[in-house]
Write a protein that holds these residues in place. Sequence first.
Motif, short mmCIF file in Angstrom:
data_model
loop_
_atom_site.label_atom_id
_atom_site.label_comp_id
_atom_site.label_asym_id
_atom_site.label_seq_id
_atom_site.Cartn_x
_atom_site.Cartn_y
_atom_site.Cartn_z
N THR A 87 -4.36 28.31 -33.41
CA THR A 87 -4.47 29.76 -33.33
C THR A 87 -5.38 30.27 -34.45
OG1 THR A 87 -2.56 30.08 -34.79
CG2 THR A 87 -2.12 29.98 -32.41
N PRO A 88 -5.93 31.48 -34.31
CA PRO A 88 -6.76 32.05 -35.38
C PRO A 88 -5.89 32.58 -36.51
CG PRO A 88 -6.65 33.56 -33.54
CD PRO A 88 -5.94 32.31 -33.10
N ALA A 89 -5.19 31.67 -37.21
CA ALA A 89 -4.18 32.05 -38.19
C ALA A 89 -4.76 32.78 -39.40
CB ALA A 89 -3.41 30.81 -38.65
N PHE A 90 -6.01 32.46 -39.76
CA PHE A 90 -6.61 33.10 -40.93
C PHE A 90 -6.98 34.56 -40.65
CE2 PHE A 90 -8.37 28.91 -42.83
CZ PHE A 90 -7.13 28.63 -43.36
N PHE A 91 -7.55 34.78 -39.47
CA PHE A 91 -8.07 36.13 -39.19
C PHE A 91 -8.25 36.34 -37.69
CE2 PHE A 91 -11.89 39.03 -38.88
CZ PHE A 91 -11.16 40.19 -39.09
N PRO A 92 -7.23 36.89 -37.01
CA PRO A 92 -7.39 37.24 -35.60
C PRO A 92 -7.92 38.68 -35.48
CG PRO A 92 -5.09 37.43 -36.22
CD PRO A 92 -5.85 37.05 -37.47
N VAL A 93 -9.05 38.86 -34.84
CA VAL A 93 -9.61 40.20 -34.67
C VAL A 93 -8.78 40.98 -33.66
CG1 VAL A 93 -11.65 41.51 -33.92
CG2 VAL A 93 -11.94 39.41 -35.25
N PRO A 94 -8.32 42.17 -34.00
CA PRO A 94 -7.50 42.95 -33.06
C PRO A 94 -8.33 43.47 -31.89
CG PRO A 94 -8.00 44.24 -35.01
CD PRO A 94 -8.50 42.86 -35.29
N ALA A 95 -7.64 43.97 -30.89
CA ALA A 95 -8.32 44.54 -29.72
C ALA A 95 -9.29 45.63 -30.17
CB ALA A 95 -7.29 45.11 -28.75
N PHE A 96 -10.50 45.53 -29.70
CA PHE A 96 -11.58 46.46 -30.05
C PHE A 96 -11.77 46.59 -31.56
CE2 PHE A 96 -9.92 47.91 -25.94
CZ PHE A 96 -11.07 47.80 -25.17
N GLY A 97 -11.33 45.57 -32.29
CA GLY A 97 -11.34 45.64 -33.74
C GLY A 97 -12.71 45.79 -34.34
N ARG A 98 -13.72 45.26 -33.69
CA ARG A 98 -15.07 45.40 -34.21
C ARG A 98 -16.02 45.97 -33.16
NH1 ARG A 98 -16.58 40.50 -38.36
NH2 ARG A 98 -14.87 40.84 -39.79
N TYR A 99 -15.45 46.62 -32.20
CA TYR A 99 -16.27 47.10 -31.09
C TYR A 99 -17.29 48.14 -31.52
CZ TYR A 99 -17.04 47.60 -26.08
OH TYR A 99 -17.59 47.56 -24.82
N CYS A 100 -16.96 48.92 -32.54
CA CYS A 100 -17.87 49.97 -32.99
C CYS A 100 -18.59 49.61 -34.29
CB CYS A 100 -17.12 51.28 -33.18
SG CYS A 100 -16.55 51.98 -31.61
N ASN A 101 -18.54 48.35 -34.66
CA ASN A 101 -19.20 47.90 -35.87
C ASN A 101 -20.69 47.71 -35.60
OD1 ASN A 101 -20.19 46.31 -38.05
ND2 ASN A 101 -18.11 45.60 -38.49
N ASP A 102 -21.54 48.33 -36.42
CA ASP A 102 -22.98 48.20 -36.22
C ASP A 102 -23.43 46.73 -36.21
OD1 ASP A 102 -23.30 50.89 -36.05
OD2 ASP A 102 -23.88 51.17 -38.14
N LEU A 103 -22.74 45.90 -37.00
CA LEU A 103 -23.14 44.51 -37.09
C LEU A 103 -22.85 43.74 -35.81
CD1 LEU A 103 -22.00 43.61 -40.73
CD2 LEU A 103 -24.29 44.15 -39.91
N THR A 104 -21.99 44.27 -34.94
CA THR A 104 -21.66 43.55 -33.71
C THR A 104 -22.25 44.22 -32.47
OG1 THR A 104 -19.56 44.74 -33.59
CG2 THR A 104 -19.53 42.60 -34.65
N GLU A 105 -23.20 45.10 -32.66
CA GLU A 105 -23.76 45.78 -31.49
C GLU A 105 -24.48 44.80 -30.57
OE1 GLU A 105 -27.81 47.25 -33.83
OE2 GLU A 105 -26.44 48.72 -32.96
N CYS A 106 -24.91 43.64 -31.10
CA CYS A 106 -25.57 42.64 -30.25
C CYS A 106 -24.59 41.56 -29.81
CB CYS A 106 -26.71 41.97 -31.03
SG CYS A 106 -26.13 40.91 -32.37
N PHE A 107 -23.31 41.76 -30.05
CA PHE A 107 -22.33 40.69 -29.90
C PHE A 107 -21.51 40.86 -28.62
CE2 PHE A 107 -18.09 39.06 -31.58
CZ PHE A 107 -18.43 37.72 -31.42
N TYR A 108 -20.81 41.98 -28.52
CA TYR A 108 -19.90 42.17 -27.40
C TYR A 108 -20.62 42.41 -26.08
CZ TYR A 108 -15.76 42.31 -30.40
OH TYR A 108 -14.73 41.99 -31.26
N GLU A 109 -21.90 42.68 -26.14
CA GLU A 109 -22.63 42.88 -24.88
C GLU A 109 -23.09 41.55 -24.28
OE1 GLU A 109 -27.11 43.48 -26.78
OE2 GLU A 109 -26.12 45.14 -25.76
N ASP A 110 -22.93 40.46 -24.99
CA ASP A 110 -23.40 39.16 -24.50
C ASP A 110 -22.73 38.78 -23.19
OD1 ASP A 110 -25.01 38.93 -26.67
OD2 ASP A 110 -23.95 37.28 -27.61
N GLU A 111 -23.49 38.04 -22.38
CA GLU A 111 -22.98 37.51 -21.12
C GLU A 111 -23.11 35.99 -21.14
OE1 GLU A 111 -25.12 39.37 -17.95
OE2 GLU A 111 -24.41 41.38 -18.44
#
Length: 327
Positions: free
Chosen positions: A170-194
């Motif tokens: 399991t991601p015991a160190f750091f599990p990202v919560p639901a939509f946890g980084r969805y609005c982060n500028d650094l991940t704008e190229c991340f969640y759109e990936d297919e």
Amino acid sequence: MKYFYKLLMIFIVAFTIQSCQDDDTEFGAVIAPSNLVVTATVQGQSMTDPNGDGTGIVVFNATSDNALNYSYDFGDGRQGSTFDGTIEHRFVQLGTNTYSVTVTATGTGGAATTQTILLDVLSTFDDSEAKEFLTGGSSKTWYWSVAENGHWGVGPTNLIGGQSPEAYYTPAFFPVPAFGRYCNDLTECFYEDEMVFTKDGNDVIYELKNFGGTYFHNTYLSQFGGPSAINGNNDDECLPFTAPAPGVITFTPTLDTDVPVEQSRKTTMLLANDSFISWYVGSSEYEIMEITANRMVLRTVQANDPALAWYHVLTTDLPVNPNPPCI
């Protein structure tokens, strides 16, 4: 005075020549390895099973005079290297296949000697159900399951500090919560990936569509034109990046993992062309923990820090953020 300068120039030239000769002497003679002999032992090979027992495991041994190391091209798109000439490799293409294996013995000064052998190996491993789930029998697109808690995160590959056994898988160190980084500028190229998986006969072809940018772990930023992680820069970052070419996935049984058998499918995907599942941590090898027709959980070990295992939860449902637009 002119005579003095002539003597000085002669001395300088002589000293330079002698220095070069000394350097050559210190470097040593360039010697290519000789008497290169390569043997291969196919696991389970017998008179009745000349191509092995279906595991596809082969132990290679190379010997030669004056070799410092040996490199192998196994003829299946993968390579390996060893100092003592002995290496184990698993061939996973389904059925009996002939592989052209090239061994290069390298000596001093980079001088090399090569030898190629042909080898017939049987592999019976296949995970047809996983292939069907991945592709739907034709082609299927997967996305980050951003609505799930822990859809992305990191955990240990070794239990330390009294952690529970669940930390292994399991991601015991750091599990990202639901939509946890969805609005982060650094991940704008991340969640759109297919992530596209396409069936081609018995093969599955993987293609990453990153739309020109990839989210990199901070330890890889400088390698791809970003800032160094030294001097206090610990942020991961999106960088312009051309996605690797689509390629055929190699499916293997998962062997070298501490994940309990009841917590994993024990099938591993080796992605071609150094490709990856959206988030770059230097690995192209993903263990399938769970998979159904519309959800899967993957585990990969960070290449430059094998103490860290990253988890990805993917879905076939196009993610929609129910929260207000990012400001």
